[in-house]
Design a protein around this motif. Structure first.
Motif, short mmCIF file in Angstrom:
data_model
loop_
_atom_site.label_atom_id
_atom_site.label_comp_id
_atom_site.label_asym_id
_atom_site.label_seq_id
_atom_site.Cartn_x
_atom_site.Cartn_y
_atom_site.Cartn_z
N ARG A 5 -28.20 64.24 16.39
CA ARG A 5 -28.35 63.58 15.09
C ARG A 5 -28.03 64.56 13.97
O ARG A 5 -28.46 64.39 12.83
N THR A 53 -34.65 52.12 4.33
CA THR A 53 -35.13 52.77 5.55
C THR A 53 -36.13 51.86 6.26
O THR A 53 -36.63 50.88 5.67
N MET A 91 -39.03 49.67 16.03
CA MET A 91 -39.06 50.81 15.10
C MET A 91 -40.08 50.58 13.98
O MET A 91 -40.82 51.48 13.60
N ARG A 149 -36.21 57.30 17.53
CA ARG A 149 -35.05 57.70 16.75
C ARG A 149 -33.82 57.07 17.37
O ARG A 149 -33.82 56.72 18.55
N HIS A 150 -32.76 56.97 16.58
CA HIS A 150 -31.50 56.39 17.05
C HIS A 150 -30.65 57.51 17.66
O HIS A 150 -30.51 58.56 17.05
N TYR A 165 -30.80 56.08 10.37
CA TYR A 165 -31.61 57.09 9.69
C TYR A 165 -32.98 57.28 10.36
O TYR A 165 -33.63 58.29 10.15
N PHE A 166 -33.42 56.29 11.11
CA PHE A 166 -34.78 56.34 11.66
C PHE A 166 -34.95 57.51 12.61
O PHE A 166 -34.22 57.66 13.59
N ASP A 167 -35.91 58.36 12.32
CA ASP A 167 -36.23 59.52 13.18
C ASP A 167 -37.66 59.92 12.85
O ASP A 167 -37.91 60.76 12.00
N ASP A 193 -39.66 63.07 10.45
CA ASP A 193 -40.55 62.86 9.30
C ASP A 193 -41.90 63.55 9.48
O ASP A 193 -42.73 63.54 8.57
N ASP A 233 -36.15 56.72 26.16
CA ASP A 233 -36.62 56.65 24.77
C ASP A 233 -38.08 56.21 24.70
O ASP A 233 -38.86 56.71 23.88
#
Lengths: 390, 390
Positions: free
Chosen positions: A253, B137, B168, B192-193, B300-302, B306, B337
């Motif tokens: 990523r 987001t 998510m 996350r992606h 963007y997801f992670d 964060d 995952d």
């Protein structure tokens, strides 16, 4: 007649005087009998060779290229300036040793690097064929190669080798001309295209057809090229050539030259930037209609269907020896596809070796530095050479 | 202000009087604080409910929808006329029992079914936002849902449940508002992606951007829609929602209403016809810019990033109980995952059950009749209800 590289707005015919490799031309007396029911004439096939044919003419090797490959397997590419696409496997001292073998690779029928295809001049209209070009099959490609070998005075092949669509051609060679193939090495391929593979190809084709610059396939007439559509098609296909672990290792990523996402549709992630680059560079060297034709040829390929639904029937009585190679992370042509070929060859009592190479590089592994593939090729080819008395 | 369905050339604002579900409106005093640094106001969120809130307000369930889903989880869709997208899991007597629970599903911020998104009217310009809409987001979506719950007088959720992008949101809910989530069930999702998933999304976005009818995102102003580009994006994405075995079982290499290939670029194979249909029907109900925004939100997801790079930190001290579900043939959000989420929850000492459902239906299994998923949901939710005293 056919074009080494088509430039936007340029008359395809005007490029005939810029050959980037030798070309064999065939007139009306030597039409290519195509599966679509058309006798293609005139037509031509562009090729490259390396090494020297021995006096007995017994050391010829045919390398078959993949979907977007071409004849520049061991020499600098005229458009990209890059080295030969298979110089890890073919060259002096390599498994396909150009010091020992006479190696030929021909641009397939329907492609765009000098062999007749949809971008070639249609003598009946004076314009590029476009979609008037007959649909091409893997068998048509192999027929064309056989006619080239006849022209070159090569009766039979010591070895026929190729990966992906090239592997399909190897299988078709073994099925169509068993007496002309001493040894066959299909890599990362299958005896038929799966529903998922057809699906991915169809998305790519629809991306091209959706581009208004495609103009119903007549873009050369109007001086445009469907670069965006072809770029999208390439981007999507490229994902299928890699593997999730390879993408994760290579890109993960990670962001592209920045510390935080831009909150925009820029190429924030390295993988996005990489894919866009793949799309852009591809359209510089490839013809969109050729991409339509060659993906279709792969979709139509189903060797068992051509032999009463039984794959083994394609190989009955063969004396060709086979080496089948697959890669653990190849999800386009998974090992199961190779196993189906091995089982059919076993049922046909053909001599066959099978190597599943542990690799996380996905389908493209056949083009890369995979020591286990290279040593398998070295061993198989050396043993076949001994049997052949080379 | 926002539009339930955008028709080509129609002023988005003119559809404000055609609501297909209740809408909560927020003025300048209740702006949505977005991660992109923008306070969005005014804004609105469209939602559907089923069941009845009990006197203790302790039986609320939030269903989170996936990328192209919407609030019509259990009622007829106003555009397609189809039943609720999750009526196998939600309804009277179902695991999410609308006879016992008060179930809410809200169209996410950035989408196009009544909640504010890029197709909504930008009060600053009098035109649709287009790309002037701030990037969205997953956290923004969840913030919006929390404000809706506040408006509805719901302090906390008995259950938060969803699949894929919905999963998510469930994870984000558990991380952002642990005290508001009693039980959480993220299905077929990841924290996350992956690079491969970002890659597929990027191809879809490029297909839309390549469509000249996209007009830099201003297509509503000029009365067009990038239908071809969006259709190609949907076709490509749809392959990733299925699995090779499912495609093989459903379509294989069967031809579409014919005995032999046509030797053309028609949809010879059933899989081609199916994919084209998926593309065509999707563009009738979805806005292209919304597709850009929501795919970007997933990319963007992670959640770990964060929280200092450690996923467990997202859940430290949580009292939420979790049930994580994956499907063996889901290659978009593979079991690995889900395992990463389970490991993080273990490290955070959170109560967690994990079910890997044996299925060949791929990612879309979470929408389908998968008995093992349904019984896992039934068991987990019933046990949580007992703990909650419902």
């Amino acid at each position: 007649m056919a074009t080494p590289l088509l430039k936007s707005g340029q008359d395809p015919a005007s490029q005939a005087d810029e050959p980037t490799s030798p070309v064999a031309r065939f007139g009306p007396d030597a039409a290519l009998a195509m599966d679509a029911g058309v006798d293609l004439a005139p037509w031509q096939i562009a090729y490259q060779t390396a090494g020297t044919l021995n006096a007995a003419r017994s050391n010829a090797v045919l390398v078959c290229h993949a979907l977007t490959g071409d004849q520049h397997f061991a020499s600098t590419h005229p458009v990209t300036g890059k080295g030969g696409w298979w110089d890890r496997l073919v060259g002096p001292g390599k498994p396909v040793d150009t010091d020992r073998y006479f190696v030929i690779c021909a641009n397939v029928v329907g492609s765009c690097m000098g062999t007749t295809g949809p971008a070639s001049l249609n003598p009946g209209t004076g314009r590029a064929y476009g979609l008037d070009f007959p649909l091409v099959t893997i068998r048509d490609m192999v027929r064309g190669q056989a006619m080239l070998l006849d022209r070159l005075g090569i009766k039979d092949l010591f070895l026929c080798i190729g990966g992906s669509m090239g592997g399909m051609q190897v299988l078709q060679w073994a099925a169509s001309y068993p007496e002309r193939v001493f040894a066959a090495m299909p890599i990362a391929t299958g005896a038929r295209h799966s529903a998922q593979n057809i699906a991915f190809h169809e998305v790519g084709r629809q991306a091209i057809l959706a581009d208004p610059n495609w103009h119903g396939g007549r873009y050369l007439d109007v001086g445009t090229r469907p670069a965006k559509g072809l770029g999208v098609a390439r981007m999507g296909a490229h994902i299928t050539y890699l593997s999730e672990p390879a993408l994760h290792r290579k890109f993960g990523r990670r962001l592209q030259d920045r510390d935080a996402p831009t909150f925009s549709f820029d190429a924030d992630f390295q993988i996005e930037s990489y894919l866009r680059h793949q799309g852009i560079t591809f359209v510089e060297r490839f013809d969109a209609n050729a991409y339509l034709y060659l993906t279709r040829a792969m979709d139509y390929f189903d060797l068992a269907a051509d032999h009463g639904g039984v794959l083994a029937n394609a190989f009955r009585g063969t004396r060709t020896r086979f080496c089948i190679v697959s890669f653990t992370s190849d999800w386009l042509f998974p090992t199961a596809d190779s196993r189906a070929i091995v089982h059919a060859l076993n049922a046909a009592a053909a001599p066959v070796a099978f190597v599943e190479v542990e690799s996380d590089k996905g389908h493209d592994a056949f083009l890369l530095d995979e020591p286990a593939m290279i040593s398998a090729a070295k061993g198989f080819i050396a043993a076949a050479a001994r049997e052949r008395g080379l």
